[in-house]
Design an enzyme around this catalytic site. Structure first.
Site, mmCIF file in Angstrom:
data_model
loop_
_atom_site.group_PDB
_atom_site.id
_atom_site.type_symbol
_atom_site.label_atom_id
_atom_site.label_comp_id
_atom_site.label_asym_id
_atom_site.label_seq_id
_atom_site.Cartn_x
_atom_site.Cartn_y
_atom_site.Cartn_z
ATOM 1 N N GLU A 1 7.298 -6.302 -2.952
ATOM 2 C CA GLU A 1 8.658 -6.423 -2.411
ATOM 3 C C GLU A 1 8.719 -6.007 -0.948
ATOM 4 O O GLU A 1 9.433 -6.595 -0.148
ATOM 5 C CB GLU A 1 9.641 -5.568 -3.230
ATOM 6 C CG GLU A 1 9.876 -6.078 -4.630
ATOM 7 C CD GLU A 1 10.562 -7.438 -4.635
ATOM 8 O OE1 GLU A 1 9.896 -8.430 -4.294
ATOM 9 O OE2 GLU A 1 11.737 -7.509 -4.992
ATOM 10 N N THR B 1 15.943 -12.526 2.105
ATOM 11 C CA THR B 1 16.443 -11.181 1.819
ATOM 12 C C THR B 1 16.523 -10.360 3.104
ATOM 13 O O THR B 1 17.490 -9.629 3.328
ATOM 14 C CB THR B 1 15.539 -10.497 0.772
ATOM 15 O OG1 THR B 1 15.606 -11.271 -0.421
ATOM 16 C CG2 THR B 1 16.002 -9.082 0.459
HETATM 17 N N1 HSE Z 1 18.812 -5.083 -3.601
HETATM 18 C C1 HSE Z 1 18.182 -6.148 -2.883
HETATM 19 C C2 HSE Z 1 19.162 -6.676 -1.852
HETATM 20 C C3 HSE Z 1 17.807 -7.230 -3.844
HETATM 21 O O1 HSE Z 1 20.316 -6.882 -2.222
HETATM 22 O O2 HSE Z 1 18.783 -6.869 -0.698
HETATM 23 C C4 HSE Z 1 17.139 -8.403 -3.219
HETATM 24 O O3 HSE Z 1 16.980 -9.402 -4.202
#
Ligand code: HSE
Length: 308
Positions: A128, A181
């Site tokens: 990630e 993201t």
């Molecule tokens: N919590 C993360 C965000 C998840 O919202 O950026 C990304 O899928």
């Protein structure tokens, strides 16, 4: 050579109120991966189908996650990874998390489970970090543990599996626009007011309580995000119309799935989830954008073996 084929599930992170801490695992959407243990040391990505992703181990989320696992395992072994992507990158339903989680789960299984599933979350988070610049666990934790998960703390990492009320069904609409993201994180302001924080942690507590007591109305009331959604929803065409429609069709709640552009709606039955899907289908047809709609029960198991 030992091999395994696994289903690496998609996930919905944040669940409105729980930015970076809450997530849940889907059952009908996910990647497939084949993992081989070989005697030639090193991690190699030998096949990727369905997406244009790097084959170089250091640039591939599954590659770096498995490298992290092997560094701690300590014995010289080889791993070969085949990835069949079904979850589109930048969709907001945990595409990178599925690859990282599926790979570390499969390697751990083939090695005779030297690590707990909770420990695997840490390895998958390395993937990630590579994908988004941030090692968040709210997609990899539910992908590995199944059901609903809470990251109570990042330092030290403390992940808790929550209860999974059996009637919940997710409807997810994925508009075919890519929202990275990292971009979606960059629109978020770094400071929140005390008033917003009070509202948000009340909802996180309410959602967790609602899941454990299987109080569907409480779950619905708690699916509210006063911090992130107002900033991110501008990136998603027709977000408010989709949300209003989902609620009108009977969904308990509706919000941005992960970092978007997917939108999730949680319902108390398959019947309602299907009505929600029809309603949002009507809304999105008018936009002229391509989109997919998924309906899925919550997968309480996480990564699953398809073939040994
Ligand atoms: N919590 C993360 C965000 C998840 O919202 O950026 C990304 O899928």
């Amino acid at each position: 050579m030992k091999s395994i084929k696994v289903f690496a599930p998609a996930t919905v992170a944040n669940l409105s109120c729980g930015f970076d801490v809450l997530g849940c695992c889907l059952d009908t959407v996910g990647d497939e991966m084949i993992i081989h243990i070989t005697s030639t040391p090193g991690v190699r990505i030998i096949k990727i189908e369905g997406a244009d992703l790097p084959l170089e181990t250091e640039k591939n989320v599954a590659g770096v996650a498995v490298q992290a696992l092997l560094a701690e395992y300590g014995k010289e072994i080889g791993v070969e990874i085949e990835i069949f992507k079904k979850i589109k990158a930048g969709s907001g339903i945990g595409s990178s998390a599925a690859s990282s989680a599926g790979a570390v789960w499969a390697v751990n299984h083939l090695l005779g489970t030297p690590f707990s599933t909770y420990k695997l979350v840490e390895f998958a988070m390395v993937g990630e970090k590579l994908a988004s610049g941030n090692a968040h666990a709210d997609n990899v934790a539910p992908a590995l543990l199944g059901g609903f998960t809470l990251v109570r703390s990042y330092t030290p990492l403390d992940v808790i599996k929550l209860n999974n009320p059996k009637d919940l069904v997710m409807t997810v609409i994925h508009p075919q626009i890519e929202v990275k993201t990292s971009d979606s994180r960059s629109v978020i302001k770094q400071n929140v007011s005390l008033k917003q924080a009070i509202n948000q942690w009340g909802n996180v507590g309410g959602l967790v309580a609602g899941l454990f007591t299987e109080d569907y109305d409480l779950i619905g009331r708690s699916l509210e995000d006063v911090i992130i959604e107002p900033m991110r929803s501008i990136l998603i065409p027709e977000f408010q119309k989709v949300k209003d429609t989902a609620i009108r069709q009977g969904a308990l709640g509706c919000g941005i799935s992960g970092s978007g552009p997917s939108i999730f709606a949680l319902s108390k039955s398959m019947n309602t989830a299907q009505k929600v899907a029809q309603g949002i289908n009507e809304v999105y047809k008018k936009t002229g954008l391509d989109f997919d709609i998924h309906i899925s029960k919550i997968n309480n198991q996480g990564v699953k073996i398809m073939e040994l």
